[in-house]
Structure formats: structure tokens, C-alpha cells
Design a protein around this motif. Structure first.
Motif, mmCIF file in Angstrom:
data_model
loop_
_atom_site.group_PDB
_atom_site.id
_atom_site.type_symbol
_atom_site.label_atom_id
_atom_site.label_comp_id
_atom_site.label_asym_id
_atom_site.label_seq_id
_atom_site.Cartn_x
_atom_site.Cartn_y
_atom_site.Cartn_z
ATOM 1 N N LEU A 35 49.383 25.217 102.292
ATOM 2 C CA LEU A 35 47.890 24.166 102.622
ATOM 3 C C LEU A 35 49.039 23.363 100.700
ATOM 4 O O LEU A 35 49.309 21.716 101.082
ATOM 5 C CB LEU A 35 47.249 24.446 101.924
ATOM 6 C CG LEU A 35 45.994 25.082 103.165
ATOM 7 C CD1 LEU A 35 45.005 25.803 102.680
ATOM 8 C CD2 LEU A 35 45.965 24.173 104.221
ATOM 9 N N ALA A 36 49.104 24.380 99.461
ATOM 10 C CA ALA A 36 49.397 23.013 98.386
ATOM 11 C C ALA A 36 50.810 22.073 98.945
ATOM 12 O O ALA A 36 50.791 21.002 99.019
ATOM 13 C CB ALA A 36 49.767 23.944 97.575
ATOM 14 N N ALA A 37 51.840 23.587 99.349
ATOM 15 C CA ALA A 37 53.159 22.441 99.663
ATOM 16 C C ALA A 37 52.813 21.256 101.054
ATOM 17 O O ALA A 37 53.903 19.847 100.002
ATOM 18 C CB ALA A 37 54.246 23.057 100.252
ATOM 19 N N GLU A 38 51.852 21.301 102.115
ATOM 20 C CA GLU A 38 51.454 20.367 103.042
ATOM 21 C C GLU A 38 50.980 19.544 102.025
ATOM 22 O O GLU A 38 51.153 17.894 102.418
ATOM 23 C CB GLU A 38 51.532 20.869 104.200
ATOM 24 C CG GLU A 38 51.274 21.717 104.329
ATOM 25 C CD GLU A 38 51.189 22.660 105.730
ATOM 26 O OE1 GLU A 38 49.966 22.100 106.120
ATOM 27 O OE2 GLU A 38 51.932 23.668 105.878
ATOM 28 N N GLY A 68 49.004 16.211 96.597
ATOM 29 C CA GLY A 68 48.002 15.393 96.165
ATOM 30 C C GLY A 68 46.444 15.662 96.380
ATOM 31 O O GLY A 68 45.435 15.067 95.565
ATOM 32 N N ASP A 69 46.147 16.577 96.669
ATOM 33 C CA ASP A 69 45.061 17.443 96.779
ATOM 34 C C ASP A 69 44.269 18.223 95.953
ATOM 35 O O ASP A 69 44.929 19.743 95.430
ATOM 36 C CB ASP A 69 44.670 18.276 98.981
ATOM 37 C CG ASP A 69 43.548 18.775 98.615
ATOM 38 O OD1 ASP A 69 42.537 18.902 97.994
ATOM 39 O OD2 ASP A 69 43.265 18.849 99.609
ATOM 40 N N GLY A 70 43.713 18.094 94.727
ATOM 41 C CA GLY A 70 43.212 18.283 94.397
ATOM 42 C C GLY A 70 42.645 19.964 93.770
ATOM 43 O O GLY A 70 42.997 20.931 94.077
ATOM 44 N N LEU A 79 44.424 27.155 94.504
ATOM 45 C CA LEU A 79 45.638 28.039 94.817
ATOM 46 C C LEU A 79 45.787 28.986 93.073
ATOM 47 O O LEU A 79 46.530 29.308 92.507
ATOM 48 C CB LEU A 79 46.693 27.302 94.326
ATOM 49 C CG LEU A 79 48.326 27.560 94.402
ATOM 50 C CD1 LEU A 79 48.273 28.822 95.724
ATOM 51 C CD2 LEU A 79 49.193 27.335 95.353
ATOM 52 N N ARG A 80 45.511 28.313 92.106
ATOM 53 C CA ARG A 80 45.415 28.092 90.462
ATOM 54 C C ARG A 80 44.417 29.386 89.861
ATOM 55 O O ARG A 80 44.798 30.268 89.842
ATOM 56 C CB ARG A 80 44.547 27.532 89.366
ATOM 57 C CG ARG A 80 45.896 26.490 89.579
ATOM 58 C CD ARG A 80 45.779 25.799 87.998
ATOM 59 N NE ARG A 80 44.709 24.311 88.410
ATOM 60 C CZ ARG A 80 44.385 23.742 88.656
ATOM 61 N NH1 ARG A 80 45.492 22.844 89.297
ATOM 62 N NH2 ARG A 80 43.042 22.819 88.448
#
Length: 454
Positions: free
Chosen positions: A198-201, A204-206, A212-213
Motif C-alpha cells: 500500500l505504501a509503495a502504491e 503520498g498517503d500519510g 507502516l511505521r
């Protein structure tokens, strides 16, 4: 009843009786139009305009008849692909009114189990109000149905846009919800790959970045002092290396290396160092009661024949009976064991020395004893041979690899212990190239053998 299944979550797949059936491209597009109708009957001329992408096609006269004939040909191809009996049940022909009378219309009637996008939506919707573990199972099953862009062959066609967008939104929801549910269940390792995709796709999604963090923080916290961990699923065992205190591993059996005389005298640090593992065993487990520890050792050694006795003249301090290298005696603690094992020889000058062959024999006998007396508990061990045992032929990395390989070899024969836990003091950890050990461990297969299963 012949089983029909239509897959539109990716490249269109029609299977009948479990076998894929090929269709011409226009027939595939017509099938997708009927799927997008969600059970509504679509008149033939509307099918023609939308599937053939001729919005101004006339529906009267010779041209209109030709257009309807084109649709009928595709419908006939689809019926043949479905099989006569099945087609009669799922592909219906009806008459609908138009401005000049009636017109043939076609309706596709599929159950949720016959259409992957319907099954997908049903699972995602059920997961929204299910208990966490049930929701995880439903969402995982839904995502397994997803093969790519929905209604792919109709991309850009107006009739497909609404359904494709709705399915894409459900897909997004399902992935985010599955990440959340995995975290709620305490499974950050299961959530990690989903969150990373999801983060790779969505760079810009905070919200995705924060999630993820959080997952990575939880994983690091869960590992705590672990610096290496590998599960060998073929053997159902785990190898762990951690920094810490061996005697704090109160859920595990402990391994303590001894010299061949089983000395316990730590006075003045002459015979045995009070900082050694044997010394720590005396002071921390037996409360510095040397008489009690010696009594337990004598009781455990009653069935072991000594291999020699030193005279007071040549060995004035310490014990004088010598036992074979590889001797292992289990000492009973509350609910677990201490495995006292001979891995080195004590010289007359009280210094100890060991060899790789001594360590291999010691480990072989250790796992035999653990198998019998270990209560199927984890085994926590120091880096046997790396300290005052003076095993100089091997580096610390080689000693650790030897211990791990010996354990896995024993586990391939019998279920010795569910976990090998090598516990290193922080100053010892700094002197070991753990990356060398990690490369060795990661090159092993799931059964602990080199190569093909890695």
C-alpha cells in the motif's frame, strides 16, 4: 449440474465443469456487459451500441436487423460455451417493449459462487461486521480472488466503469481493513507485506505511511533482544540468538558447560571463575550453596563411570575424579532442567582446553539427553567453548554455526526441543560477526539442510 464460474477480477475467465472455455474477444466483452448489468435484462440494440461501441447505430430497417443478428451470434456462441442445459438456466432471453413494439433482451443470472466479483463483494461486506479473526479469514479469502484490473477487456467502456470503480474501492478497503485486523489480532508480521505494498502504491498517503511505521515499531519491539531468528517449518523448530542473561531465560532448560572434573569451587577464582557460567550457576541458581550443587552433581553422576582419578600431589586443589568428555547430567529445577555437560578437559594447572571434536561429541550427547529429560521445553545455551574452555581452533562464528547445525541434525531424527536459544552477553555479542552466522542460517532449507528448500 454443470458448474459455471465467471472470473472478472483480472483477465476474464469462463470455466464450465472446472475447465476454461475460450471465447472470441467480442463475446468476452458482451459477457462482461451482462455481468455489469447485475441481473438486469439488456435489449439487443443496447448491447450492440455499448459492446460494439457504435452509440448512433440505427435500430430499424436492414441496419437494425443486421445489428441484432450480430448480437444473436455472440449470444449463441456464449450459449454453446455454457452448454445447452446450463445456458437455459443462466442466460435468459426475454421480450421487452420499445417504441415500436417488442425487442429481445438478454439477462445473465449467476449466483455469488458463480461470479468472482460477487463473491469478493460478499466477503468484504461480511468482514465489516465480523469478529477480528473471522474478518481476517474473510478478507484474506476475498483478496485471494483478485487477479488484476476488474473487467480488463472492457477497460474504457462506459458500461464497465461503475462496477470496476466499485470493485477497486472494495479492494482498497479490504487491504486496509486486513492490515488493521492483523494488528488488532497481534500479528504485525502478517500486516507488514500488505502495508508495504500500500505504501509503495500510495507514496503520498500519510495514513498508510503512519500505519507502516507502527507495524515496524511493533515488530522491532516484539523481537526485543533477539538479534537472529529463523523458523524451520519442516522441523517445526526455531533457532534464536539473543543478547541477554542466560539465567533470566526462566521458560527454558539451561545448558552449562563443565570441565571433566565437574569442579564448582569459585573461591579466589582459582579453580573456577565466579564469572564463568559454572560460577553463575552456583551463585544465582543454587544461592552460592556449593554443598547443595555438589550433592546434586554426585547424585546425577552415580551411573557415570569415571575415566581416571588424579592424586592430591599433582592436583592439590579442586576435584580429582575425571569423567568422559561428552558426559551430560540433567539437574532438576522447578519444572525444567539444567544440563551440565563436559565440553573441555581441566589440566593439572587448572586451565581448561577443548577441541572441535570434544564440542561435537558434547553436543551430540547433549541432544540425546535433552530428548529424554528436556520436557519438550526450549533450550537456552551460552556459546559453549568460546570462553575459558579455550577452544582455539574455531572462531566464535564457527562455534555458533556448529551448535546450530548439531541441533538441527538432531531435530531431523527426533523432536529434541522446539527452540534452540543461544544467549550472548552484550560484550560477547560485540566480538561476533553475526552476519556470517545469519548467512549460514538463511542458506538452509526449511528442513535445516543446505540448498533447495531455502
Amino acid at each position: 449440474m454443470t458448474r459455471i464460474h465467471v472470473g472478472v477480477l483480472g483477465t476474464t475467465v469462463l470455466s464450465v465443469g472446472g475447465r476454461p472455455v475460450g471465447l472470441a474477444p467480442l463475446t468476452v466483452k458482451l459477457l462482461l456487459r451482462l455481468v455489469a448489468a447485475d441481473g438486469e435484462a439488456i435489449p439487443a440494440m443496447r448491447l450492440y451500441r455499448e459492446v460494439w461501441e457504435e452509440p448512433r447505430a440505427a435500430d430499424t430497417g436492414t441496419a437494425g436487423r443486421l445489428h441484432r443478428t450480430e448480437v444473436q451470434k455472440r449470444i449463441l456462441e456464449l450459449r454453446r460455451a455454457l452448454g445447452r442445459d446450463e445456458a437455459a438456466r443462466v442466460l435468459l432471453t426475454e421480450q421487452v417493449l420499445n417504441g415500436r413494439g417488442t425487442e429481445s433482451a438478454y439477462r445473465l443470472v449467476l449466483a455469488a459462487g458463480q461470479l468472482d466479483c460477487a463473491e469478493f463483494g460478499e466477503r468484504v461486506n461480511r468482514a465489516a461486521h465480523a469478529a477480528p479473526a473471522t474478518a481476517a479469514a474473510l478478507l484474506t479469502g476475498a483478496l485471494e480472488l483478485w487477479r488484476g484490473r476488474p473487467l480488463a477487456e472492457a477497460a474504457g467502456a462506459g458500461f464497465a466503469d461503475a462496477l470496476a470503480e466499485r470493485l477497486a474501492a472494495q479492494y482498497e478497503t479490504a487491504r486496509r481493513e486486513l492490515v488493521r485486523v492483523h494488528l488488532e489480532l497481534g500479528h504485525p508480521d502478517a500486516a507488514l507485506p500488505l502495508a508495504e505494498r500500500l505504501a509503495a502504491e500510495r507514496p503520498g498517503d500519510g495514513e498508510v505511511a503512519r500505519t507502516l511505521r507502527l507495524i515496524r515499531e511493533r515488530l522491532r519491539a516484539r523481537h526485543g533482544d533477539e538479534v537472529l531468528r529463523r523458523e524451520f517449518t519442516g522441523l517445526r523448530v526455531t533457532v534464536t540468538v539473543k543478547r541477554g542473561d542466560l539465567f533470566a531465560e526462566d521458560d527454558a532448560n539451561l545448558v552449562v558447560g563443565f570441565g571433566d572434573t565437574f569442579d564448582t569451587d569459585t573461591a579466589d577464582d582459582v579453580v573456577i571463575s565466579s564469572e564463568s557460567v559454572q560460577g553463575q550457576l552456583l551463585h544465582r541458581v543454587y544461592g552460592s550453596d556449593r554443598e547443595l550443587l555438589d550433592k546434586e552433581l554426585r547424585r546425577a553422576l552415580r551411573r557415570v563411570a569415571p575415566v581416571g582419578r588424579e592424586s592430591p600431589r599433582f592436583k592439590p586443589r579442586g576435584k580429582r575424579l575425571r569423567y568422559p568428555v561428552g558426559t551430560v547430567v540433567p539437574l532438576t529445577l522447578s519444572g525444567r532442567r539444567v544440563f551440565a555437560t563436559v565440553h573441555c578437559r581441566q589440566g593439572l594447572d587448572l586451565a581448561t582446553v577443548s577441541t572441535p571434536e570434544d564440542l561435537r561429541l558434547c553436543l551430540e550427547r547433549l541432544w540425546e539427553s535433552v530428548d529424554v529429560h528436556g520436557l519438550l521445553k526450549p533450550v537456552a545455551t551460552p556459546l559453549l567453548g568460546a570462553g575459558l574452555a579455550r577452544l582455539r581452533e574455531l572462531g566464535r562464528e564457527q562455534i555458533m554455526i556448529l551448535i546450530i547445525a548439531s541441533y538441527l541434525r538432531a531435530c531431523r531424527v527426533r523432536p529434541v526441543a522446539p527452540e534452540l536459544r543461544i544467549v550472548l552477553r552484550p560484550d560477547d555479542l560485540a566480538r561476533i560477526r553475526l552476519t556470517d552466522v545469519a548467512r549460514f542460517v538463511e542458506a538452509l532449507g526449511h528442513d535445516g539442510l543446505p540448498g533447495e528448500n531455502a
